[in-house]
Design a protein around this motif. Structure first.
Motif, mmCIF file in Angstrom:
data_model
loop_
_atom_site.group_PDB
_atom_site.id
_atom_site.type_symbol
_atom_site.label_atom_id
_atom_site.label_comp_id
_atom_site.label_asym_id
_atom_site.label_seq_id
_atom_site.Cartn_x
_atom_site.Cartn_y
_atom_site.Cartn_z
ATOM 1 N N SER A 123 0.803 -1.427 0.022
ATOM 2 C CA SER A 123 0.209 0.189 0.089
ATOM 3 C C SER A 123 1.101 1.632 -0.036
ATOM 4 C CB SER A 123 -1.055 -0.042 1.149
ATOM 5 O OG SER A 123 -0.355 0.169 2.648
ATOM 6 N N GLY A 124 2.452 1.301 -0.369
ATOM 7 C CA GLY A 124 2.858 2.021 0.198
ATOM 8 C C GLY A 124 3.021 3.083 1.103
ATOM 9 N N ALA A 125 2.693 2.003 2.225
ATOM 10 C CA ALA A 125 2.436 2.957 3.543
ATOM 11 C C ALA A 125 4.793 2.958 4.153
ATOM 12 C CB ALA A 125 2.232 2.082 5.307
ATOM 13 N N ALA B 80 1.848 6.340 -1.697
ATOM 14 C CA ALA B 80 0.856 5.806 -1.152
ATOM 15 C C ALA B 80 -0.496 6.799 -1.415
ATOM 16 C CB ALA B 80 0.713 5.654 0.949
ATOM 17 N N ALA C 53 -3.690 9.408 3.407
ATOM 18 C CA ALA C 53 -2.573 8.893 2.634
ATOM 19 C C ALA C 53 -3.380 7.730 1.486
ATOM 20 C CB ALA C 53 -1.356 8.426 3.389
ATOM 21 N N HIS C 54 -3.843 6.883 2.576
ATOM 22 C CA HIS C 54 -4.592 5.776 1.995
ATOM 23 C C HIS C 54 -5.425 5.816 1.083
ATOM 24 C CE1 HIS C 54 -1.037 3.959 4.758
ATOM 25 N NE2 HIS C 54 -0.988 3.148 3.372
ATOM 26 N N VAL C 55 -6.102 7.279 1.353
ATOM 27 C CA VAL C 55 -7.522 7.047 0.134
ATOM 28 C C VAL C 55 -7.253 8.081 -1.353
ATOM 29 C CG1 VAL C 55 -9.037 6.563 1.821
ATOM 30 C CG2 VAL C 55 -8.539 8.906 1.308
ATOM 31 N N GLY C 56 -5.340 8.254 -0.809
ATOM 32 C CA GLY C 56 -5.377 9.207 -2.241
ATOM 33 C C GLY C 56 -5.429 10.493 -1.970
ATOM 34 N N THR D 16 -2.350 9.004 7.945
ATOM 35 C CA THR D 16 -2.011 7.988 6.863
ATOM 36 C C THR D 16 -4.002 7.442 6.457
ATOM 37 O OG1 THR D 16 -1.139 7.089 9.400
ATOM 38 C CG2 THR D 16 -1.214 5.789 7.913
ATOM 39 N N SER E 92 -2.993 4.162 -3.905
ATOM 40 C CA SER E 92 -4.176 4.247 -4.016
ATOM 41 C C SER E 92 -5.288 4.587 -5.291
ATOM 42 C CB SER E 92 -4.603 5.306 -2.315
ATOM 43 O OG SER E 92 -5.345 5.677 -2.653
#
Lengths: 244, 288, 316
Positions: free
Chosen positions: A53-55, A75, C191-194, C188, A79
């Motif tokens: 996921s790029g974390a 990240a 970032a993970h939802v774009g 965090t 996504s």
């Protein structure tokens, strides 16, 4: 007839200082496949999820999403290219309403929406995970399983090519577990491509097409579920060496 | 060559200020924006002792140091520790400590303005010249530099070779873990904050022997100290010393070759390079 | 989240009435009160523009004086050559470009780097401007002679303040505002939802910087004579931080509560005891940190909440 490969992990390696958390890992996920990533505690499963996921950034090797190298991207770009995830420790956005939590997953990611369209999609997803009644409530009142459901709805909002579920079933009681497994079953029936990190073996057996087993950062088995779980090396990794 | 030597001599005083700050930020985790005012206050103390009590500035350090220690200990325990306790996360503590030390900054500056007014001050101490490699330099600058080297050296030995110094470094690495091995984190943090204040005050005393100062110049020094700390890597004493010398030389070069009015621009130029290429500091490791 | 609610319409009406009343001030008085009103509107505009960025991000920007000074200088240099409205647009562009660049350099990193960078920025630009003027032009000062009276400047600032409010409201309803709320909750997850959180922050800082530059440009005719130390006065940056935090930063209008009393207080203290104004700033900062961390608005909300709870209890 070979199905198209969605994700390809090529000799992925991750070091934390002197610790080798993931060592030269290779595996693939094909379209519509549900892949279980299992292994004893500390074997590096969650690290692999974070790498995909790029974390976290790889120390060496590469990860490709449909031929495109994604392991050198931040990240948010990963996504946007179509990988969504849930977190091992649930991460809800506390000051947003339930529905806004879901919408947040679909505004900036792979499949983008905004306005009424977003609201409709979010309501539809909430219905699917069983939270429709709470859509316009604040998140404070959510129980643990509801938080997990919400996180799943958020991950689905971007209509991702690949869904990463990091111990999504952990911490649920037996009834909740049944509901949870059914929910993932329905995703599988939709033809979603999923990587599942899980400790619940029943879930792995009933949900996964294939599983990859890790131990101490190394892949020790990869194949059809029932067969792989019978593999002596896998049993040794879980239960310890009987000669020791 | 002249630029380099002048730059290094100036860098000596910068090093003390930055080392003081890097200890405060690295160990006590407080970004002390009032550090420049500690420095200026020490300049004024030295000035006052030299003029009215005829106390030699170098000896004056031994009087100022304990005072600075007590004052900074009090500031940490009374004002800053409550903020550390109340902060829910690192970002909150950052904002709170920035605002609180701004408060201290303006309070100190205001008090000095009321006491001494806004004029520039200087006094004459060892203002004879001394020749190195054919060029004359102020003896006061050289003495100040040597004293700075001595102080930094002592500090370095203290941190690396004594038991208490080791516990200070342990808190710098991980306060939670340090607490688990029976280190009194609050006390060590207060000690480090006070120690940092002492080093900065010593820097001020030495600076005052060759530099004209006024009540409101603290912010400029805070700026420079902060940039040196970031350049050297937070909490890294060696890094701070080297970064201070680089800044000293860069400033002197800018002042001599281009315009004395552009020293801040030189500082910023270095800062931007660091931000773009090595935000973890010159000697810091990549944290990914 | 896209439909306009009844509450919003009501607030809009209040705002129209309030602005209409405030716009009448120059008709009543052309002397000290107008002058004071002008200063207050200036700080209201500055604080609102500041909160636009610092409210959602919690990054303390001390670059206000730098953008403000750039704006005044654009007018100072161009007033004899170009019409005033065009100069305002140029000021916005320059303010936006400079804040954008600063944002790109610092906002990828932690908040501390940003604060340090902005701390000396006014001084940096002042040095560069002074250097350019002494080496490449004839003199340090610039005259800005226009037909604008204080009343004209007051009206322009009032209109700009309304514009900033509308911008803030639009941002809040936009994807950018939504992204900022997510970032504020959990970076965090963002970032993970774009969400490219650095880009979102830079964009917000750019908008804020552009507005602050325009405020500086509008005020240039009031100063009439512009030189670097007054145009890039770092005090402006600190006052804006204090006033905004004193009011509160969670809503755009909360700073209003801080601006009015503090402007009056600061005006009085710096007129009577010029050497004591720093002490006042120091006390204000400490007060904010230790007594009103959520701003006066937080205090007021706390009191009304307690009050309504008591009411509920007596009704039971």
């Amino acid at each position: 007839m070979s199905k198209p490969v969605v994700l390809k992990v090529n000799s992925a390696t991750k070091r934390f200082g002197g610790l080798l958390a993931v060592n030269n890992l290779d595996f693939e996920v094909t379209e519509h496949e549900v892949l279980g990533l299992i292994g004893p505690n500390g074997s590096g499963k969650t690290t692999v999820m974070n790498l995909i996921s790029g974390a976290l950034k790889l120390s060496s090797g590469e990860i490709r999403l449909e031929e495109k190298i994604v392991s050198d991207l931040p990240a948010y770009k990963i996504s946007q290219l179509g990988i969504s995830r849930t977190f091992q420790l649930v991460k809800i956005l506390p000051t947003l309403s339930v529905i806004d939590n879901v919408i947040s997953g679909g505004v900036f990611g792979y499949h983008r929406m905004w306005g009424e369209n977003a609201e409709e999609t979010a309501l539809h997803l909430l219905k699917k995970v069983g939270l429709a009644a709470l859509a316009f409530k604040p998140t404070e009142q959510l129980t643990y399983i509801d938080q997990k459901r919400l996180e799943l709805a958020r991950a689905l909002a971007g209509n991702p090519k690949l869904l990463l579920l990091d111990e999504w079933l952990a911490g649920l009681n037996p009834t909740e577990l049944q509901i949870g497994i059914e929910l993932i079953h329905s995703l599988r029936a939709e033809g979603r491509t999923i990587i599942l990190v899980e400790h619940v073996m029943d879930a792995i057996r009933s949900l996964c097409d294939r599983c990859v087993v890790m131990s101490s950062g190394v892949k020790i088995a990869d194949g059809e579920v029932a067969e792989t779980l019978k593999n002596p090396e896998v049993i040794r990794a879980y239960l310890g060496d009987s000669d020791a | 060559m002249e630029i380099i030597i002048t730059g290094i001599l100036l860098g000596g005083a910068y090093a003390l200020i930055a080392v003081g700050l890097t200890i405060q930020y690295g160990v006590a985790r407080i970004m002390n924006l009032a550090t420049g005012e500690t420095l200026v206050a020490s300049c004024f103390c030295t000035f006052w002792m030299f003029n009215s009590l005829k106390i030699n500035p170098i000896l004056g350090i031994f009087l100022i140091a304990p005072a600075a220690f007590i004052l900074n200990w009090a500031i940490y325990s009374l004002l800053l520790l409550p903020l550390v306790r109340r902060a829910k996360n690192k970002a909150m503590l950052e904002v709170d400590s920035i605002l609180a030390t701004f408060g201290i900054l303006f309070l100190l500056e205001g008090l000095m303005l009321v006491g001494f007014g806004g004029e520039y001050f200087s006094y004459s101490f060892l203002s004879t010249s001394y020749t190195i490699a054919g060029t004359a330099y102020g003896l006061n600058r050289i003495v100040a530099f040597l004293a700075a080297v001595l102080i930094t050296g002592t500090l370095y030995v203290f941190l690396t070779h004594t038991r208490y110094g080791t516990s200070v470094r342990a808190v710098a690495v991980d306060p939670a873990a340090a607490g688990l091995v029976a280190i009194n984190v609050d006390r060590v943090s207060a000690f480090a904050f006070a120690l940092g204040g002492v080093v900065t005050a010593a820097g001020g005393t030495l600076l005052s022997t060759f530099y004209t100062f006024n009540a409101s110049m603290g912010v400029v020094f805070t700026m420079k100290a902060l940039i040196i700390v970031i350049m050297g890597g937070v909490g890294d004493v060696r890094g701070a010393v080297i970064a201070a010398l680089i800044l000293g030389i860069a400033e002197t070069a800018t002042a001599t070759l281009i315009d004395p009015g552009l020293t801040i621009a030189a500082t910023y130029f270095l800062f931007i390079l660091i931000l773009l290429f090595r935000p973890q500091g010159l000697f810091g490791r990549q944290t990914t | 989240m896209i439909k306009i609610t009844k509450d919003e319409i009501r607030i809009l009406l209040y705002m129209v009435v309030a602005v209409a009343i405030l716009a009448c001030l120059p008709l009543l008085d052309q002397g000290y009160i107008l002058s004071l009103g002008l200063t207050i509107v200036m700080y209201v505009a500055l604080c609102t523009a500041w909160v636009l960025f610092s409210g959602p991000t919690h990054y303390i920007s001390l670059a206000t004086a730098a953008f403000f000074g750039l704006g005044t200088y654009v007018v100072g240099i161009g007033i004899d050559v170009l019409p005033f409205p065009i100069l305002l647009i140029i000021a916005a562009l320059i303010g936006g470009v400079v804040s954008g660049l600063v944002g790109i350099a610092t906002l990828r990193l932690s908040g501390v780097y940003f604060v340090i960078f902005t701390l000396g920025m006014a001084e940096l630009i002042r040095q560069i401007v002074t250097w350019i003027q002494t080496n490449f032009t004839t003199g340090i000062g610039l005259y800005v002679l226009t037909d604008f009276s204080e009343a004209h400047i007051y009206w322009m600032l009032l209109a700009l303040t309304v514009l900033i409010f509308i911008t803030g409201w639009l941002i809040n309803r936009s994807r950018l505002g939504f992204a900022m709320r997510i970032i504020g909750n959990d970076e965090t997850v963002a970032a993970h939802v774009g969400i490219d959180s650095a880009k979102a922050k830079v964009l917000l800082f750019l908008i804020s910087g552009a507005y602050i530059a325009v405020i500086g440009a509008i005020l240039a005719p009031r100063f009439a004579y512009i030189e670097p130390p007054s145009a890039f006065n770092p005090m402006i940056s600190f006052l804006v931080v204090i006033m905004s935090l004193m009011g509160g930063t969670r809503t755009l209008w909360a700073p209003l509560i801080g601006v009015v009393p503090f402007t009056l207080l600061f005006d009085m203290v710096s007129a009577r005891f010029p050497n004591h104004s720093s002490i006042l700033l120091g006390i204000a900062f400490l007060l904010i940190v230790y007594l009103i961390p959520d701003g006066l608005i937080g205090r007021i909300e706390g009191i009304t909440k307690r009050f309504s709870k008591k009411k509920e209890r007596t009704h039971e």
